[in-house]
Design an enzyme around this catalytic site. Structure first.
Site, PDB file in Angstrom:
ATOM      1  CG  LEU A  78      -2.227  -0.808   1.103  1.00 48.59           C
ATOM      2  CD1 LEU A  78      -1.939  -2.284   0.842  1.00 48.59           C
ATOM      3  CD2 LEU A  78      -3.061  -0.656   2.360  1.00 48.59           C
ATOM      4  CE  LYS A  82      -0.123  13.208   2.722  1.00 43.76           C
ATOM      5  NZ  LYS A  82      -1.424  12.721   2.220  1.00 43.76           N
ATOM      6  CB  SER A 126      -7.645   5.779   7.388  1.00 45.08           C
ATOM      7  OG  SER A 126      -7.222   7.029   6.868  1.00 45.08           O
TER       8      SER A 126
END
Length: 295
Positions: A78, A82, A126
């Site tokens: 994952l 960014k 999250s």
């Protein structure tokens, strides 16, 4: 999690991906690996970049090498938006993680572990999401602290993030990066939407950008779009499979950028405040808060 899930098919290992030995212990008998471990809080990584490097780079290499050694079938790692045009330690270390995965993918033999990546923006609720912070501030009747109201970010509900990982597991080829097409919004509009949902009278207080933040995030660069495949809800960014023998590319170009633009949160489909409200009110955390009247 062990107490909450309490399922005989789930095993829990205490360890650290920085420690190859503990990774090896957990990897035995495993078919699929979903590598989600990371230090991902932007300001923290800015102040402690070596800690981010040890987890996000060295730790990721441990996971990949261990998976290959244990003949794991597939690994999905994952990443984050960014990592594209990185300007902060989080993005730099995640970009390096992507490079490590693809570097190994270039030299791995057919039939060995399949390595793929997914890349996405902010996942709703999250860890590190601004929405729980805004809800806490509304609950405590405090001002909503917005860094820069015109800053844009991609929004992705958790179920869609999980679907992206599943899609990569099923469809991935060696070194692929998968991106789910997502809408974006302005951070200030998120605060306004939450105020509307909870009928809050809290003011919005602008506090300025934090260390390492960007005004806009990019999911796919225009260079990557050249070698990408549109798969409906997803984009497959194929690995740059060229080797180090650059001489053969001197007389003929490899990429044709044309009029392509980066796929970023500034030019993506922008959600209105009303559309943000509609999206948020489908989330279980918001529904629970409304039903309990805690806000």
């Amino acid at each position: 999690m062990r107490q909450r899930l309490n399922h005989s098919k789930i095993k829990f290992h205490i360890g650290d991906i920085r420690d190859r030995g503990s990774v090896d212990d957990a990897m035995t008998g495993v078919d699929y690996v979903f590598h989600a471990a990371a230090l991902k809080q932007v300001p923290s990584c800015e102040f402690f970049p070596m800690q981010a490097t040890l987890t996000n780079v060295i730790g990721s290499q441990n996971v990949i090498n261990s998976a290959i050694s244990h003949r794991v079938s597939k690994v999905v790692s994952l990443s984050t938006d960014k990592a594209v045009y990185p300007v902060n330690a989080l993005g730099i270390t995640k970009a390096l993680m992507e490079k490590i995965v693809q570097s190994v993918s270039r030299r791995i033999s057919d039939g060995q572990t399949l390595l793929t990546l997914v890349r996405y923006g902010n996942v709703l609720f999250s860890r590190g999401s601004v929405i729980p912070l805004f809800m806490k501030q509304i609950r405590e009747k405090k001002p909503l602290t917005v860094t820069e109201p015109t800053m844009t970010r991609f929004l992705l509900p958790l179920p869609k993030a999980i679907q992206l990982v599943g899609f990569a597991l099923e469809q991935g080829q060696q070194g692929d990066i998968f991106v789910r097409k997502a809408s974006s919004c302005m951070v200030g509009d998120i605060a306004k939407a939450l105020k509307n949902i909870f009928h809050s009278k809290s003011e919005i207080k602008i506090i300025g950008m934090r260390h390492g933040e960007k005004m806009h995030e990019t999911l796919v660069s225009k260079d990557e779009l050249v070698r990408s495949e549109d798969m409906g809800d997803y984009l497959r960014v194929k690995m740059d499979g060229r080797d180090l023998n650059y001489e053969k590319y001197l007389s003929e170009g490899e990429q044709k950028l044309g009029q392509l633009q980066d796929y970023n949160s500034q030019n993506a489909t922008r959600l209105t405040i009303e559309e943000i409200e509609e999206l948020l009110t489908t989330q279980s955390e918001i529904i629970s808060a409304l039903n309990s009247k805690e806000l």
